[in-house]
Design an enzyme around this catalytic site. Structure first.
Site, PDB file in Angstrom:
ATOM      1  NE  ARG A  17      11.441  -1.120 -10.171  1.00 46.43           N
ATOM      2  CZ  ARG A  17      12.936  -0.452  -9.620  1.00 46.43           C
ATOM      3  NH1 ARG A  17      13.149   0.451 -10.306  1.00 46.43           N
ATOM      4  NH2 ARG A  17      14.064  -0.852  -8.758  1.00 46.43           N
ATOM      5  CG  ASP A  18      16.500   0.136 -11.532  1.00 45.17           C
ATOM      6  OD1 ASP A  18      16.519   1.253 -12.259  1.00 45.17           O
ATOM      7  OD2 ASP A  18      16.576   0.159 -10.255  1.00 45.17           O
ATOM      8  CG  HIS A 210      18.794  -0.511  -5.389  1.00 45.07           C
ATOM      9  ND1 HIS A 210      17.177  -1.540  -6.316  1.00 45.07           N
ATOM     10  CD2 HIS A 210      18.578   0.417  -5.939  1.00 45.07           C
ATOM     11  CE1 HIS A 210      17.237  -1.278  -7.709  1.00 45.07           C
ATOM     12  NE2 HIS A 210      17.514   0.217  -7.273  1.00 45.07           N
ATOM     13  CG  HIS A 212      21.448   2.577  -9.731  1.00 42.61           C
ATOM     14  ND1 HIS A 212      21.070   1.748 -11.092  1.00 42.61           N
ATOM     15  CD2 HIS A 212      20.566   1.818  -8.713  1.00 42.61           C
ATOM     16  CE1 HIS A 212      19.938   1.922 -10.645  1.00 42.61           C
ATOM     17  NE2 HIS A 212      19.430   1.657 -10.052  1.00 42.61           N
ATOM     18  CB  CYS A 243      16.015   6.718 -11.311  1.00 46.07           C
ATOM     19  SG  CYS A 243      14.141   7.188 -10.768  1.00 46.07           S
ATOM     20  CG  ASN A 252      20.324  -1.780 -11.443  1.00 50.21           C
ATOM     21  OD1 ASN A 252      18.827  -1.116 -12.286  1.00 50.21           O
ATOM     22  ND2 ASN A 252      19.404  -1.685  -9.824  1.00 50.21           N
TER      23      ASN A 252
HETATM   24  P1  HMG Z   1      -0.070  11.106  -8.800  1.00 46.14           P
HETATM   25  O1  HMG Z   1      -0.265  12.152 -10.365  1.00 46.14           O
HETATM   26  O2  HMG Z   1       0.148  12.403  -7.462  1.00 46.14           O
HETATM   27  O3  HMG Z   1      -1.338  10.203  -8.685  1.00 46.14           O
HETATM   28  O4  HMG Z   1       0.726  10.022  -9.419  1.00 46.14           O
HETATM   29  P2  HMG Z   1      -2.479  10.903  -8.436  1.00 46.14           P
HETATM   30  O5  HMG Z   1      -3.190  10.651  -7.356  1.00 46.14           O
HETATM   31  O6  HMG Z   1      -3.617  12.764  -8.535  1.00 46.14           O
HETATM   32  O7  HMG Z   1      -3.621  10.804  -9.630  1.00 46.14           O
HETATM   33  C1  HMG Z   1      -3.701  11.492 -11.133  1.00 46.14           C
HETATM   34  C2  HMG Z   1      -3.873  10.338 -12.326  1.00 46.14           C
HETATM   35  O8  HMG Z   1      -2.377   9.803 -12.015  1.00 46.14           O
HETATM   36  C3  HMG Z   1      -5.388   9.797 -11.781  1.00 46.14           C
HETATM   37  O9  HMG Z   1      -5.870   9.705 -12.652  1.00 46.14           O
HETATM   38  C4  HMG Z   1      -4.977   8.566 -11.072  1.00 46.14           C
HETATM   39  O10 HMG Z   1      -6.018   8.098 -11.280  1.00 46.14           O
HETATM   40  C5  HMG Z   1      -3.600   8.331 -12.116  1.00 46.14           C
HETATM   41  P3  HMG Z   1      -7.082  11.118 -14.012  1.00 46.14           P
HETATM   42  O11 HMG Z   1      -7.952  10.036 -12.473  1.00 46.14           O
HETATM   43  O12 HMG Z   1      -6.347  11.828 -14.248  1.00 46.14           O
HETATM   44  O13 HMG Z   1      -7.507  10.507 -15.047  1.00 46.14           O
HETATM   45  N1  HMG Z   1      -2.780   7.339 -11.356  1.00 46.14           N
HETATM   46  C6  HMG Z   1      -2.215   6.297 -11.558  1.00 46.14           C
HETATM   47  N2  HMG Z   1      -2.746   5.401 -13.010  1.00 46.14           N
HETATM   48  C7  HMG Z   1      -2.116   4.612 -12.584  1.00 46.14           C
HETATM   49  N3  HMG Z   1      -1.682   3.185 -12.255  1.00 46.14           N
HETATM   50  C8  HMG Z   1      -1.117   4.198 -10.927  1.00 46.14           C
HETATM   51  C9  HMG Z   1      -1.790   5.348 -10.461  1.00 46.14           C
HETATM   52  N4  HMG Z   1      -1.985   6.261  -9.805  1.00 46.14           N
HETATM   53  C10 HMG Z   1      -2.614   7.265  -9.835  1.00 46.14           C
HETATM   54  N5  HMG Z   1      -0.563   3.311  -9.187  1.00 46.14           N
HETATM   55  C11 HMG Z   1       2.465   8.660  -8.668  1.00 46.14           C
HETATM   56  C12 HMG Z   1       2.421   9.946  -8.193  1.00 46.14           C
HETATM   57  C13 HMG Z   1       3.934   7.477  -7.529  1.00 46.14           C
HETATM   58  C14 HMG Z   1       1.779   7.289  -9.461  1.00 46.14           C
HETATM   59  C15 HMG Z   1       3.807   9.250 -10.182  1.00 46.14           C
HETATM   60  O14 HMG Z   1       4.143   9.665  -9.803  1.00 46.14           O
HETATM   61  C16 HMG Z   1       3.954   8.066 -10.490  1.00 46.14           C
HETATM   62  O15 HMG Z   1       3.541   7.046 -11.146  1.00 46.14           O
HETATM   63  N6  HMG Z   1       5.179   8.396 -10.773  1.00 46.14           N
HETATM   64  C17 HMG Z   1       6.301   7.294 -11.400  1.00 46.14           C
HETATM   65  C18 HMG Z   1       7.296   6.612 -10.096  1.00 46.14           C
HETATM   66  C19 HMG Z   1       8.342   5.885 -10.235  1.00 46.14           C
HETATM   67  O16 HMG Z   1       7.777   5.387 -11.683  1.00 46.14           O
HETATM   68  N7  HMG Z   1       9.853   5.602 -10.628  1.00 46.14           N
HETATM   69  C20 HMG Z   1      10.777   5.494 -11.096  1.00 46.14           C
HETATM   70  C21 HMG Z   1      10.905   3.880 -10.066  1.00 46.14           C
HETATM   71  S1  HMG Z   1      12.398   4.484  -8.454  1.00 46.14           S
HETATM   72  C22 HMG Z   1      13.518   3.729  -8.514  1.00 46.14           C
HETATM   73  O17 HMG Z   1      13.504   3.501  -9.928  1.00 46.14           O
HETATM   74  C23 HMG Z   1      14.666   3.498  -7.793  1.00 46.14           C
HETATM   75  C24 HMG Z   1      14.450   2.408  -7.182  1.00 46.14           C
HETATM   76  O18 HMG Z   1      14.961   1.427  -8.114  1.00 46.14           O
HETATM   77  C25 HMG Z   1      15.644   2.236  -6.414  1.00 46.14           C
HETATM   78  C26 HMG Z   1      16.904   3.061  -6.175  1.00 46.14           C
HETATM   79  O19 HMG Z   1      17.947   3.753  -7.023  1.00 46.14           O
HETATM   80  O20 HMG Z   1      16.916   3.712  -6.009  1.00 46.14           O
HETATM   81  C27 HMG Z   1      12.765   1.453  -6.612  1.00 46.14           C
HETATM   82 MG    MG Z   2      17.476   1.373  -9.294  1.00 47.40          MG
END
Ligand code: HMG
Ligand code: MG
Length: 308
Positions: A17-18, A210, A212, A243, A252
Site C-alpha cells: 500500500r504505502d 509508522h 518514513h 504519500c 518508509n
Molecule cells: P471526496 O471527493 O471528498 O468524496 O473524496 P465524495 O464523497 O465527495 O465523492 C466524490 C466522488 O468520489 C463520488 O463519485 C464518489 O462515489 C467517489 P461520483 O458520484 O462523483 O462519480 N468516491 C469514491 N470512489 C471510490 N472509493 C471511495 C470513494 N469515495 C468517494 N472510497 C476521499 C474523499 C477521501 C475518498 C478522497 O479524497 C481520496 O480518495 N483521497 C486519497 C487519500 C489517500 O489515499 N492518501 C494517501 C494515503 S494516506 C498516507 O499515505 C499516510 C499514511 O501512510 C500514514 C503516514 O505516513 O503518516 C497512512
Molecule cells: Mg506512510
C-alpha cells in the site's frame, strides 16, 4: 542487553500500500499479488495490501478489489488489511474480503484537507459509520495519525495535538493507532517528547510507529520507540513508500532494516530476511533500485561463514 526492550515486536508490512501508492510506473496486479505472497512466505502476518480510496486520486491502487480477488482468502494467521477513507470505501473493502480496516487522519488541518478533502474533526466524524461497519463485520480497526512529527504545510506539530487525535481514534473504537512521521522529519529527540505526552494517557500496546526514512532517522527512531515500550512498527519491504499528498515524503522504514536491527538486539519478530529479499523480486522491473540500506548491502554474515 540491559535495556528493557520488548521481547517481541509485531511488524505491519505496508509495502503493497504505502510502498506502491506513489510509484510512477504502473505495476501489474499479478506482480503485486506475487509480492504479497512473498511477504507472507517471509513470515509477515499483518500485510496492508491496498487502499479503497478514490481511484482517480491514487491510480496506482485502483486495482485494490482485483488484487484482493487474485489473492483469495488470507492464509491462516495472516491478515490482509486496507486503507478505507469513508462508507463507500468500506463497502468496496468488505465486498473484496478485507481482513482489517485502517482509517486515516492527520494531526494538522492543512494536511488532512490536502489528503482527504476534510478537516481532522470532519474526517473523524466520517469514520463513525466506517468504524461501526468494521466492528459489525468482526474485523480489526486501525487508525492512522499522519504528520505527527511535522507537517509539510504547517511545520512542527505540538505533541498535544497528536494526543487529541489519538484519543479521538481510540474513542471511535480503533484497536490500535499508528502514529505517522509522514515526511520523515522526526528524530529520537522529537519522538521521545511525543511519546512522553502520548504514553502519559495512552497504553503502549495501543500504539504503533509508522516511520518514513526521509532523513535516515527511522532506525534511530525505532530504538527510541523500543526504549519507550512500543512493540509494533510499520515497515515497507525494500524501503519503498511516500504519500502523493505530502511533498517531500519518501520511503518508509525498510522492513529489512527493521529486521536487521531487531536481530541485532535479540528482539523476536518472525520474519525471514532472505525470503523477504526474495519477496521484492516481482517488483524489480517496475520500481528500480530499492532504497533500503540492508537491501542494498551484501548479506551478513556471508553465506560462506554459515550466514544467510
Ligand atoms: P471526496 O471527493 O471528498 O468524496 O473524496 P465524495 O464523497 O465527495 O465523492 C466524490 C466522488 O468520489 C463520488 O463519485 C464518489 O462515489 C467517489 P461520483 O458520484 O462523483 O462519480 N468516491 C469514491 N470512489 C471510490 N472509493 C471511495 C470513494 N469515495 C468517494 N472510497 C476521499 C474523499 C477521501 C475518498 C478522497 O479524497 C481520496 O480518495 N483521497 C486519497 C487519500 C489517500 O489515499 N492518501 C494517501 C494515503 S494516506 C498516507 O499515505 C499516510 C499514511 O501512510 C500514514 C503516514 O505516513 O503518516 C497512512
Ligand atoms: Mg506512510
Amino acid at each position: 542487553m540491559s535495556r528493557p526492550w520488548p521481547a517481541r515486536v509485531r511488524i505491519t508490512e505496508v509495502g503493497p500500500r504505502d510502498g506502491l501508492q506513489n510509484q510512477p510506473q504502473a505495476i501489474p496486479t499479478a506482480a503485486k499479488a506475487a509480492f504479497v505472497r512473498g511477504l507472507v512466505a517471509a513470515g509477515l502476518g499483518d500485510v496492508e495490501v491496498s487502499a479503497f480510496v478514490r481511484p482517480d486520486r491514487v491510480p496506482q491502487l485502483a486495482d485494490a478489489a482485483e488484487l484482493f480477488a487474485r489473492l483469495g482468502p488470507a492464509p491462516a494467521g495472516v491478515t490482509y488489511g486496507a486503507l478505507v477513507p469513508n462508507a463507500k470505501g468500506l463497502e468496496r473493502a468488505l465486498a473484496a474480503g478485507v481482513g482489517k480496516v485502517a482509517v486515516f487522519t492527520a494531526a494538522t488541518e492543512t494536511f488532512n484537507q490536502r489528503n482527504v478533502g476534510a478537516g481532522t474533526r470532519e474526517a473523524i466524524q466520517r469514520f463513525g459509520p466506517v468504524a461501526q461497519g468494521t466492528k459489525a463485520a468482526g474485523l480489526a480497526l486501525r487508525g492512522y495519525v499522519s504528520v505527527a512529527l511535522g507537517c509539510p504545510y504547517e511545520g512542527p506539530v505540538a505533541p498535544e495535538r497528536v494526543l487529541g487525535v489519538v484519543e479521538d481514534l481510540l474513542a471511535l473504537g480503533c484497536d490500535e493507532v499508528s502514529v505517522g512521521d509522514t515526511i520523515g522529519v522526526g528524530t529520537p529527540g522529537s519522538l521521545a517528547r511525543l511519546l512522553a505526552v502520548l504514553l502519559a494517557r495512552v497504553p503502549a500496546p495501543a500504539l504503533v510507529l509508522h516511520l518514513h526514512d526521509t532523513r535516515g532517522m527511522a532506525v534511530a527512531n525505532v530504538l527510541t520507540g523500543l526504549e519507550h515500550g512500543i512493540a509494533a512498527y510499520d515497515a515497507s519491504a525494500g524501503g519503498l513508500g511516500g504519500c502523493p499528498f505530502a511533498p517531500g515524503a519518501s520511503g518508509n522504514l525498510a522492513t529489512e532494516d527493521l529486521v536487521y536491527l531487531l536481530d541485532g538486539l535479540g528482539v523476536a519478530h518472525g520474519v525471514d530476511l532472505p525470503r523477504l529479499r526474495a519477496a521484492t523480486e516481482p517488483l524489480r522491473p517496475f520500481v528500480g533500485t530499492l532504497p533500503g540500506r540492508v537491501r542494498q548491502a551484501p548479506p551478513w554474515p556471508p553465506a560462506a561463514t554459515g550466514g544467510a
